[in-house]
Scaffold this motif. Structure first.
Motif, PDB file in Angstrom:
ATOM      1  N   UNK A  48       0.829  -1.214   0.000  1.00  0.00           N
ATOM      2  CA  UNK A  48       0.000   0.000   0.000  1.00  0.00           C
ATOM      3  C   UNK A  48       0.854   1.252   0.000  1.00  0.00           C
ATOM      4  N   UNK A  49       1.940   1.237   0.782  1.00  0.00           N
ATOM      5  CA  UNK A  49       2.850   2.381   0.811  1.00  0.00           C
ATOM      6  C   UNK A  49       3.444   2.635  -0.574  1.00  0.00           C
ATOM      7  N   UNK A  50       3.765   1.561  -1.263  1.00  0.00           N
ATOM      8  CA  UNK A  50       4.385   1.684  -2.579  1.00  0.00           C
ATOM      9  C   UNK A  50       3.393   2.201  -3.621  1.00  0.00           C
ATOM     10  N   UNK A  51       2.140   1.818  -3.482  1.00  0.00           N
ATOM     11  CA  UNK A  51       1.110   2.320  -4.404  1.00  0.00           C
ATOM     12  C   UNK A  51       0.967   3.832  -4.288  1.00  0.00           C
ATOM     13  N   UNK A  52       1.059   4.352  -3.067  1.00  0.00           N
ATOM     14  CA  UNK A  52       0.942   5.798  -2.875  1.00  0.00           C
ATOM     15  C   UNK A  52       2.123   6.545  -3.495  1.00  0.00           C
ATOM     16  N   UNK A  53       3.222   5.839  -3.730  1.00  0.00           N
ATOM     17  CA  UNK A  53       4.412   6.437  -4.344  1.00  0.00           C
ATOM     18  C   UNK A  53       4.489   6.153  -5.842  1.00  0.00           C
ATOM     19  N   UNK A  54       3.371   5.648  -6.402  1.00  0.00           N
ATOM     20  CA  UNK A  54       3.258   5.394  -7.851  1.00  0.00           C
ATOM     21  C   UNK A  54       4.268   4.375  -8.360  1.00  0.00           C
ATOM     22  N   UNK A  55       4.506   3.344  -7.562  1.00  0.00           N
ATOM     23  CA  UNK A  55       5.426   2.288  -7.977  1.00  0.00           C
ATOM     24  C   UNK A  55       4.877   1.525  -9.172  1.00  0.00           C
ATOM     25  N   UNK A  56       5.792   1.064 -10.020  1.00  0.00           N
ATOM     26  CA  UNK A  56       5.439   0.165 -11.114  1.00  0.00           C
ATOM     27  C   UNK A  56       5.866  -1.233 -10.702  1.00  0.00           C
ATOM     28  N   UNK A  57       4.937  -2.184 -10.740  1.00  0.00           N
ATOM     29  CA  UNK A  57       5.170  -3.505 -10.167  1.00  0.00           C
ATOM     30  C   UNK A  57       5.461  -4.563 -11.229  1.00  0.00           C
ATOM     31  N   UNK A  58       6.215  -5.596 -10.788  1.00  0.00           N
ATOM     32  CA  UNK A  58       6.446  -6.794 -11.599  1.00  0.00           C
ATOM     33  C   UNK A  58       6.301  -8.015 -10.689  1.00  0.00           C
ATOM     34  N   UNK A  59       6.058  -9.148 -11.308  1.00  0.00           N
ATOM     35  CA  UNK A  59       6.019 -10.417 -10.571  1.00  0.00           C
ATOM     36  C   UNK A  59       7.438 -10.958 -10.497  1.00  0.00           C
ATOM     37  N   UNK A  60       7.980 -11.080  -9.272  1.00  0.00           N
ATOM     38  CA  UNK A  60       9.338 -11.569  -9.068  1.00  0.00           C
ATOM     39  C   UNK A  60       9.305 -12.693  -8.051  1.00  0.00           C
TER      40      UNK A  60
END
Length: 360
Positions: A14-26
Motif C-alpha cells: 500500500x505504501x508503494x502504491x501511494x508512491x506510484x510504484x510500477x510492479x512486476x512479478x518476481x
C-alpha cells in the motif's frame, strides 16, 4: 495446510502504491521495479541513499545443541569461529557441488542462527535442511512474518541514526549486526547490502514495516528504489544472482566464487569442488564491458569470431559507466581479461571485452 496466493504482496504494498510504484512479478511476489526511473534511483543510491523493500526474502531460524555442527556440514564457510553478532555469506551445495542456494548466516548466540535465503528457494531450502540436520536441531520458517527494508548509499549512516538513535551505525562494521527497537517493535539491523554502497538491512515484524518505511520516506535525501536499480547496482559490483549467474547446474568453481568456500573443513560437495578446482573447469563466469550503451541480455549467445563460446547470465545498462555491462559463462579458453567477444540474439550483435571486476 497453508495455501499461498500468487503473486504475494509484502506489507509495504500500500505504501508503494501511494508512491506510484510500477510492479512486476518476481519469484511469486508483486514487487516494485521502479518508482521514478531506474537510472535516477541507481544514481541516487550511489550519491545519497535509497530504500528497497526486500521483504520477499526468506528467513529461517536454526537452533539447538547440534546447530553449529549441522551448519558446518551444510554451509561452505566456517560457522564455529563466527562471533555473536556477525554474519557470513556462503552457499548450500548438493553432492555434486552445485548450488542449492546462496545465503547469509547470522549468529545470535552459541546455538541460535538466522539464514537469509532467496525468495524462490525457501521451500526447496527448507526441504533440504530438514533432510540434512540432526533430529534435535530446530528449524523455524519466519519468512511470512518478517519484513526487510534495505537502506543503501553513502548517507545511510546519517539517515539511520536519525530514525533509530539507539544504534551507533557508524561503528557497525561490515557483516555484523545488532538488535534494535523501533517504537514498540524489536528487530535486527545488519551492515550488509547488495549494492556495493555503505548500507544497512533492517529485519522487523511485517506489521511494523510500514511505520519504519514512512519514517525513512520523510527524510529529504531518501528515495524509494525498485528491483531495476537493485539489479544494475549489484551488477556494477559483479555480485551474482541466483537463478541467473549461479544455478543448480554449476558449482562455485565455474561461478568464480571459491573465495566463499572453505576447503579446510568438511561440507557437502567438497570432494567435487576440490577435483574441479584441481582439474580446472570447462567454463568460467566472467564480467564483460560492451562497446556502447546497449548491453547483451540474459541468454544472448557469446562468440569469439565465429566460434560459440558461451552465453550471457546477466546484463544491464550501467548508469555509472554509461555502458552496457554483464556477466557471462564462457569456455575457459576464452575467459581471459582483454578477450574481445560478441553477443548475438536474433539480428542483434553487441561487441564487448572481458574485463576484471568490479565495474565500478
Amino acid at each position: 495446510m497453508e495455501y499461498r496466493v500468487f503473486p504475494q504482496k509484502t506489507s509495504l504494498y500500500t505504501e508503494q502504491c501511494t508512491l506510484n510504484a510500477k510492479f512486476v512479478d518476481f519469484s511469486g511476489w508483486l514487487l516494485p521495479v521502479q518508482y521514478s526511473s531506474i537510472i535516477e534511483e541507481h544514481l541516487h543510491t550511489r550519491s545519497a541513499n535509497t530504500i528497497f523493500d526486500i521483504s520477499h526474502m526468506g528467513e529461517i531460524i536454526i537452533g539447538g545443541d547440534a546447530s553449529v555442527k549441522d551448519l558446518e556440514y551444510i554451509f561452505t564457510r566456517q560457522i564455529s569461529n563466527m562471533k555473536h553478532g556477525s554474519c557470513r555469506y556462503g552457499f548450500f551445495l548438493d553432492d555434486a557441488g552445485c548450488f542449492i542456494d546462496d545465503c547469509i548466516v547470522y549468529r545470535y548466540s552459541d546455538n541460535k542462527f538466522m539464514l537469509v535465503v532467496n525468495a524462490g528457494r525457501i521451500d526447496a531450502d527448507l526441504d533440504w535442511l530438514i533432510n540434512h540436520i540432526s533430529p534435535g536441531t530446530s528449524i523455524t520458517d519466519v519468512s511470512s512474518g518478517t519484513a526487510k527494508i534495505d537502506l543503501q548509499g553513502p548517507l545511510s549512516c546519517e539517515t539511520a541514526s536519525e530514525i533509530i538513535p539507539g544504534i551507533k551505525f557508524s561503528k557497525l562494521k561490515k557483516f555484523t549486526f545488532q538488535e534494535f527497537r523501533f517504537n514498540s517493535w524489536k528487530g535486527t539491523v545488519s551492515a550488509t547490502g547488495y549494492t556495493g554502497e555503505k548500507g544497512f538491512e533492517f529485519f522487523l515484524p511485517s506489521e511494523a514495516a510500514p511505520e519504519l518505511w514512512r519514517e525513512f520516506i520523510k527524510i529529504k535525501s531518501v528515495l524509494p528504489a525498485g528491483l531495476g536499480a537493485r539489479d544494475s547496482l549489484r551488477l556494477e559490483k559483479g555480485y551474482s544472482l541466483y537463478g541467473h549467474d549461479i544455478t543448480g547446474n554449476i558449482t562455485p568453481v565455474e561461478a568464480n566464487l571459491m573465495k566463499f568456500v572453505d576447503l579446510n573443513k568438511e561440507f557437502i560437495g567438497k570432494d567435487t569442488l576440490e577435483k574441479k578446482a584441481l582439474d580446472k573447469p570447462d567454463n568460467l563466469l566472467v564480467p564483460f564491458l560492451c562497446e556502447g550503451r546497449r548491453s547483451a541480455r540474459d541468454g544472448y549467445r557469446a562468440f569469439y569470431q565465429d566460434t560459440g563460446i558461451g552465453y550471457v547470465t546477466s546484463g544491464a545498462y550501467s548508469p555509472s559507466l554509461q555502458r552496457g555491462i554483464g556477466l557471462c559463462l564462457l569456455n575457459l579458453n576464452y575467459s581471459a581479461v582483454g578477450t574481445a567477444v560478441c553477443f548475438r540474439h536474433d539480428n542483434i550483435v553487441i561487441n564487448a571485452e572481458i574485463i576484471k571486476l568490479p565495474f565500478v
